[in-house]
Design a protein around this motif. Structure first.
Motif, PDB file in Angstrom:
ATOM      1  N   ILE A 121      49.229  45.938  30.508  1.00 23.15           N
ATOM      2  CA  ILE A 121      48.511  44.665  30.463  1.00 23.15           C
ATOM      3  C   ILE A 121      48.711  43.892  31.760  1.00 23.15           C
ATOM      4  CG2 ILE A 121      48.515  42.380  29.364  1.00 23.15           C
ATOM      5  CD1 ILE A 121      48.788  43.901  26.684  1.00 23.15           C
ATOM      6  N   VAL A 122      49.909  43.950  32.307  1.00 25.27           N
ATOM      7  CA  VAL A 122      50.157  43.296  33.594  1.00 25.27           C
ATOM      8  C   VAL A 122      49.234  43.893  34.651  1.00 25.27           C
ATOM      9  CG1 VAL A 122      51.834  43.001  35.456  1.00 25.27           C
ATOM     10  CG2 VAL A 122      52.528  42.623  33.074  1.00 25.27           C
ATOM     11  N   GLY A 123      49.105  45.204  34.644  1.00 25.14           N
ATOM     12  CA  GLY A 123      48.196  45.861  35.583  1.00 25.14           C
ATOM     13  C   GLY A 123      46.751  45.436  35.365  1.00 25.14           C
ATOM     14  N   GLU A 124      46.345  45.350  34.114  1.00 25.86           N
ATOM     15  CA  GLU A 124      44.975  44.912  33.811  1.00 25.86           C
ATOM     16  C   GLU A 124      44.747  43.474  34.241  1.00 25.86           C
ATOM     17  OE1 GLU A 124      42.771  45.770  30.370  1.00 25.86           O
ATOM     18  OE2 GLU A 124      44.093  47.407  29.751  1.00 25.86           O
ATOM     19  N   ARG A 125      45.730  42.626  33.987  1.00 26.04           N
ATOM     20  CA  ARG A 125      45.621  41.217  34.379  1.00 26.04           C
ATOM     21  C   ARG A 125      45.470  41.112  35.896  1.00 26.04           C
ATOM     22  NH1 ARG A 125      48.842  38.157  37.014  1.00 26.04           N
ATOM     23  NH2 ARG A 125      48.830  35.912  36.805  1.00 26.04           N
ATOM     24  N   ASN A 126      46.321  41.819  36.613  1.00 24.29           N
ATOM     25  CA  ASN A 126      46.253  41.771  38.076  1.00 24.29           C
ATOM     26  C   ASN A 126      44.926  42.324  38.581  1.00 24.29           C
ATOM     27  OD1 ASN A 126      48.779  40.644  38.111  1.00 24.29           O
ATOM     28  ND2 ASN A 126      49.829  42.562  38.572  1.00 24.29           N
ATOM     29  N   ASN A 127      44.451  43.386  37.977  1.00 24.39           N
ATOM     30  CA  ASN A 127      43.163  43.954  38.374  1.00 24.39           C
ATOM     31  C   ASN A 127      42.038  42.958  38.117  1.00 24.39           C
ATOM     32  OD1 ASN A 127      41.364  46.114  39.252  1.00 24.39           O
ATOM     33  ND2 ASN A 127      40.729  46.164  37.115  1.00 24.39           N
ATOM     34  N   LEU A 128      42.043  42.330  36.951  1.00 31.27           N
ATOM     35  CA  LEU A 128      40.989  41.373  36.622  1.00 31.27           C
ATOM     36  C   LEU A 128      40.993  40.212  37.611  1.00 31.27           C
ATOM     37  CD1 LEU A 128      38.770  40.260  34.706  1.00 31.27           C
ATOM     38  CD2 LEU A 128      40.613  39.126  33.436  1.00 31.27           C
ATOM     39  N   ILE A 129      42.142  39.613  37.810  1.00 29.85           N
ATOM     40  CA  ILE A 129      42.226  38.410  38.635  1.00 29.85           C
ATOM     41  C   ILE A 129      42.055  38.704  40.123  1.00 29.85           C
ATOM     42  CG2 ILE A 129      43.745  36.489  39.313  1.00 29.85           C
ATOM     43  CD1 ILE A 129      42.661  36.366  36.394  1.00 29.85           C
ATOM     44  N   HIS A 130      42.681  39.779  40.586  1.00 31.68           N
ATOM     45  CA  HIS A 130      42.731  40.018  42.032  1.00 31.68           C
ATOM     46  C   HIS A 130      41.676  40.977  42.575  1.00 31.68           C
ATOM     47  CE1 HIS A 130      46.369  37.705  42.184  1.00 31.68           C
ATOM     48  NE2 HIS A 130      46.933  38.471  41.282  1.00 31.68           N
ATOM     49  N   LYS A 131      41.046  41.766  41.696  1.00 31.24           N
ATOM     50  CA  LYS A 131      40.082  42.756  42.193  1.00 31.24           C
ATOM     51  C   LYS A 131      38.730  42.674  41.493  1.00 31.24           C
ATOM     52  CE  LYS A 131      43.702  46.026  43.444  1.00 31.24           C
ATOM     53  NZ  LYS A 131      44.309  47.311  43.155  1.00 31.24           N
ATOM     54  N   ARG A 132      38.739  42.763  40.171  1.00 29.91           N
ATOM     55  CA  ARG A 132      37.476  42.920  39.435  1.00 29.91           C
ATOM     56  C   ARG A 132      36.548  41.729  39.602  1.00 29.91           C
ATOM     57  NH1 ARG A 132      33.112  43.646  38.346  1.00 29.91           N
ATOM     58  NH2 ARG A 132      32.224  44.626  36.497  1.00 29.91           N
ATOM     59  N   LEU A 133      37.085  40.526  39.530  1.00 25.14           N
ATOM     60  CA  LEU A 133      36.213  39.351  39.634  1.00 25.14           C
ATOM     61  C   LEU A 133      35.614  39.203  41.024  1.00 25.14           C
ATOM     62  CD1 LEU A 133      38.136  36.744  37.460  1.00 25.14           C
ATOM     63  CD2 LEU A 133      36.181  38.182  36.836  1.00 25.14           C
ATOM     64  N   ILE A 134      36.302  39.714  42.028  1.00 26.72           N
ATOM     65  CA  ILE A 134      35.767  39.666  43.398  1.00 26.72           C
ATOM     66  C   ILE A 134      34.507  40.528  43.502  1.00 26.72           C
ATOM     67  CG2 ILE A 134      36.252  40.325  45.795  1.00 26.72           C
ATOM     68  CD1 ILE A 134      39.200  39.565  45.196  1.00 26.72           C
ATOM     69  N   ARG A 135      34.499  41.645  42.791  1.00 25.38           N
ATOM     70  CA  ARG A 135      33.352  42.568  42.842  1.00 25.38           C
ATOM     71  C   ARG A 135      32.193  42.114  41.954  1.00 25.38           C
ATOM     72  NH1 ARG A 135      37.290  46.405  41.301  1.00 25.38           N
ATOM     73  NH2 ARG A 135      35.975  46.849  39.505  1.00 25.38           N
ATOM     74  N   PHE A 136      32.406  41.127  41.117  1.00 19.14           N
ATOM     75  CA  PHE A 136      31.385  40.674  40.181  1.00 19.14           C
ATOM     76  C   PHE A 136      30.272  39.928  40.901  1.00 19.14           C
ATOM     77  CE2 PHE A 136      30.100  37.034  37.371  1.00 19.14           C
ATOM     78  CZ  PHE A 136      29.209  37.750  36.603  1.00 19.14           C
ATOM     79  N   ASP A 137      29.032  40.330  40.616  1.00 20.63           N
ATOM     80  CA  ASP A 137      27.848  39.660  41.166  1.00 20.63           C
ATOM     81  C   ASP A 137      27.154  38.920  40.021  1.00 20.63           C
ATOM     82  OD1 ASP A 137      25.487  38.809  42.303  1.00 20.63           O
ATOM     83  OD2 ASP A 137      24.730  40.828  42.738  1.00 20.63           O
ATOM     84  N   ILE A 141      22.030  41.274  36.608  1.00 23.98           N
ATOM     85  CA  ILE A 141      22.084  41.484  35.156  1.00 23.98           C
ATOM     86  C   ILE A 141      22.977  42.674  34.833  1.00 23.98           C
ATOM     87  CG2 ILE A 141      20.695  42.246  33.179  1.00 23.98           C
ATOM     88  CD1 ILE A 141      18.471  40.383  34.197  1.00 23.98           C
ATOM     89  N   GLU A 142      22.863  43.731  35.596  1.00 28.48           N
ATOM     90  CA  GLU A 142      23.692  44.925  35.369  1.00 28.48           C
ATOM     91  C   GLU A 142      25.180  44.611  35.564  1.00 28.48           C
ATOM     92  OE1 GLU A 142      24.350  49.416  37.155  1.00 28.48           O
ATOM     93  OE2 GLU A 142      22.467  48.384  37.559  1.00 28.48           O
ATOM     94  N   SER A 143      25.508  43.857  36.606  1.00 29.96           N
ATOM     95  CA  SER A 143      26.899  43.485  36.856  1.00 29.96           C
ATOM     96  C   SER A 143      27.443  42.625  35.713  1.00 29.96           C
ATOM     97  CB  SER A 143      27.010  42.735  38.185  1.00 29.96           C
ATOM     98  OG  SER A 143      28.336  42.397  38.468  1.00 29.96           O
ATOM     99  N   CYS A 144      26.626  41.713  35.210  1.00 31.72           N
ATOM    100  CA  CYS A 144      27.024  40.876  34.074  1.00 31.72           C
ATOM    101  C   CYS A 144      27.297  41.737  32.839  1.00 31.72           C
ATOM    102  CB  CYS A 144      25.948  39.840  33.752  1.00 31.72           C
ATOM    103  SG  CYS A 144      25.804  38.491  34.943  1.00 31.72           S
ATOM    104  N   ARG A 145      26.377  42.633  32.540  1.00 31.46           N
ATOM    105  CA  ARG A 145      26.558  43.505  31.366  1.00 31.46           C
ATOM    106  C   ARG A 145      27.814  44.376  31.495  1.00 31.46           C
ATOM    107  NH1 ARG A 145      20.246  45.083  30.857  1.00 31.46           N
ATOM    108  NH2 ARG A 145      19.631  43.302  29.583  1.00 31.46           N
TER     109      ARG A 145
END
Length: 179
Positions: A121-137, A141-145
């Motif tokens: 979960i710590v890894g997932e949290r770090n990925n979400l906050i530090h990596k995944r949201l940066i890649r979000f457009d 519509i596809e990125s949102c889904r």
């Protein structure tokens, strides 16, 4: 098209908020558990043991509150292993008065699974906050889904550990009330 995108953006933001809030609550639960267990405090000064213990508790809590979630998860895993192994910490000869709180979970598989899951979960949290949201457009519509799906899957993975930590916190609070 714009209405669909706006709706998806709202869903993404709700999902991000939900998951980040749950992750922060988990971090808070880890801090509570770690602040409430182990050697809470000790004093050699028997003239004001309550005051010295209170200062010791505040200092310990302040230190724990500074730790990042990964260190908190590791510390909880260590506490669970130590208690399972039956290694009781005792006050040193120089300590005249101390408070030591311990708890144990007798199901070794459960504690191992919890420790491993918290690390993930710590890894997932770090990925979400530090990596995944940066890649979000947000304009895609596809990125949102894709992100909505990932957030829902993450929530499902987080939920069992959230509930386990909640149960541990509740048990500790009930124990303290009985004391």
């Amino acid at each position: 098209m714009a209405a669909e995108r706006d709706d998806l953006q709202d869903q993404v933001l709700r999902g991000i908020g939900r998951n980040v809030l749950n992750l922060q609550k988990m971090e808070g639960m880890l801090k509570f558990i770690l602040s409430s267990t182990g050697k809470i405090g000790s004093t050699n000064d028997m003239t004001q043991p309550g005051k010295n213990l209170e200062q010791s508790i505040k200092s310990r809590t302040k230190t724990i509150n500074r730790l990042p979630m990964g260190r908190l998860a590791e510390a909880l895993s260590q506490v669970l292993r130590t208690e399972q192994e039956g290694q009781q910490k005792t006050a040193s000869d120089s300590d005249r008065f101390s408070i030591d709180v311990s708890f144990s979970i007798e199901d070794e598989d459960f504690t191992n699974d919890l420790s491993q899951a918290l690390g993930e979960i710590v890894g997932e949290r770090n990925n979400l906050i530090h990596k995944r949201l940066i890649r979000f457009d947000p304009n895609s519509i596809e990125s949102c889904r894709d992100l909505i799906k990932e957030l829902d899957e993450q929530r499902a993975r987080i939920k069992p550990q959230f509930e386990a930590l909640s149960a541990i916190c509740l048990s500790l609070k009930e124990s303290f009330q009985q004391l």
